[in-house]
Scaffold this active site. Structure first.
Site, short mmCIF file in Angstrom:
data_model
loop_
_atom_site.label_atom_id
_atom_site.label_comp_id
_atom_site.label_asym_id
_atom_site.label_seq_id
_atom_site.Cartn_x
_atom_site.Cartn_y
_atom_site.Cartn_z
N GLY A 9 0.71 -1.08 0.07
CA GLY A 9 0.25 0.01 -0.06
C GLY A 9 0.72 1.17 0.05
O GLY A 9 0.66 2.11 0.74
N SER A 11 1.15 3.60 -2.65
CA SER A 11 0.89 4.72 -3.38
C SER A 11 0.46 5.89 -2.82
O SER A 11 0.42 6.61 -3.74
CB SER A 11 0.06 3.89 -4.65
N ASN A 77 1.37 -2.19 5.25
CA ASN A 77 0.64 -1.14 5.54
C ASN A 77 -0.63 -0.91 4.87
O ASN A 77 -1.63 -0.26 5.25
CB ASN A 77 1.42 0.36 4.85
N TYR A 142 -13.38 -2.51 11.91
CA TYR A 142 -12.26 -2.05 11.73
C TYR A 142 -11.50 -2.20 13.00
O TYR A 142 -10.40 -2.66 12.78
CB TYR A 142 -12.14 -0.34 11.54
N ALA A 144 -11.98 -4.42 15.28
CA ALA A 144 -11.77 -5.87 15.31
C ALA A 144 -10.57 -6.44 14.60
O ALA A 144 -9.84 -7.17 15.01
CB ALA A 144 -12.95 -6.72 15.24
#
Length: 267
Positions: A9, A11, A77, A142, A144
């Protein structure tokens, strides 16, 4: 040779900030994206990867090793946001979020461990969230998924100790990124028992992101961890009150803490 860092991740958002900052520190950085061709202005190479598709994970690692011969640091990430009343979030969306935020990082870790064992060294940093330390209203899924990643890191660390592979979590609070744009929002249903409360909290959640800190703060913490021979298990980065909320949960009775959160979210 400089250390080789792979950031999933990479970008945009926090991942992009981490990559650009580590480049200034002399690291050889590779990022990933599901669609690298959309980011031709990236300051570091982007390799195709979708953490929910294991075949792309293997291909990404092969490509980085072909170019750099090693991977010293993995930064997990890539992640996705999700909001909504748990009762009204479709089951497939809950599963999709866990595929990205929990199973995805695990699969990347599994794919890279043989190489790190071969190197007899490695560092894996999982980007979690301060939200993973507490169950937040309308962000329960989210919380969890990120909380699960926090816990499994603790297990991984002990299992990997004999191979000289370190692992740590970095839990950011709210930072000014584009995460809100890619977040799944359960639709507000007219007449829903949650309608009024959810609408108000949805605005609050987005406002927190818009007014968040500079993601460079996360990048600076990441750099310090890479330079630390024996990193800690958990790192938190964000506004004082966000980090202090974790301390409060540890010391306050459960119902008192729940009352504080409920008041904050006007529930």
């Amino acid at each position: 040779m400089s250390k080789v860092v792979l950031i999933t991740g990479g970008s945009s958002g926090i991942g992009k900030s981490i990559g650009e900052y580590l480049m200034t520190k002399g690291y050889s950085v590779f990022g990933t994206s599901r669609n690298p061709e959309k980011y031709k202005d990236s300051k570091f190479p982007l390799v195709t990867l979708d953490v929910t598709k294991p075949e792309t994970i293997s291909e990404c690692i092969r490509e980085v090793l072909t170019q750099a011969q090693k991977i010293d640091v993995l930064i997990n990430n890539a992640g996705a946001g999700i909001t909504g009343p748990i009762e009204e979030i479709p089951e497939e969306e809950i599963k999709r979020n866990f595929e990205t935020n929990f199973f995805g990082p695990i699969n990347v870790i599994k794919a890279i461990l043989p190489q790190m064992r071969k190197q007899e060294s490695g560092l894996i940093i999982n980007i979690t969230s301060i939200a993973g330390y507490m169950g937040l209203p309308y962000r329960g899924v989210y919380s969890a998924s990120k909380g699960a990643l926090e816990l499994i890191t603790e297990s991984f660390r002990m299992e990997l100790k004999e191979f000289n592979i370190e692992m740590a979590n970095v839990a950011p609070g709210d930072f000014a990124t584009n995460i809100a744009a890619g977040r799944y929002h359960a639709p507000v249903k007219t007449g829903s028992p949650y309608e009024k409360s959810y609408v108000a909290n949805l605005k609050m959640i987005d406002d927190h992101v818009d007014s968040g800190g500079d993601p460079k703060m996360v990048a600076e913490i990441i750099a310090k961890i890479i330079e630390t021979p024996k990193p800690k298990i958990h790192y938190k980065v964000g506004a004082f009150m966000q980090k202090f909320s974790i301390v409060l949960k540890r010391v306050l009775p459960d119902k008192v803490y729940e009352k504080i959160l409920s008041n904050h979210y006007n529930i």
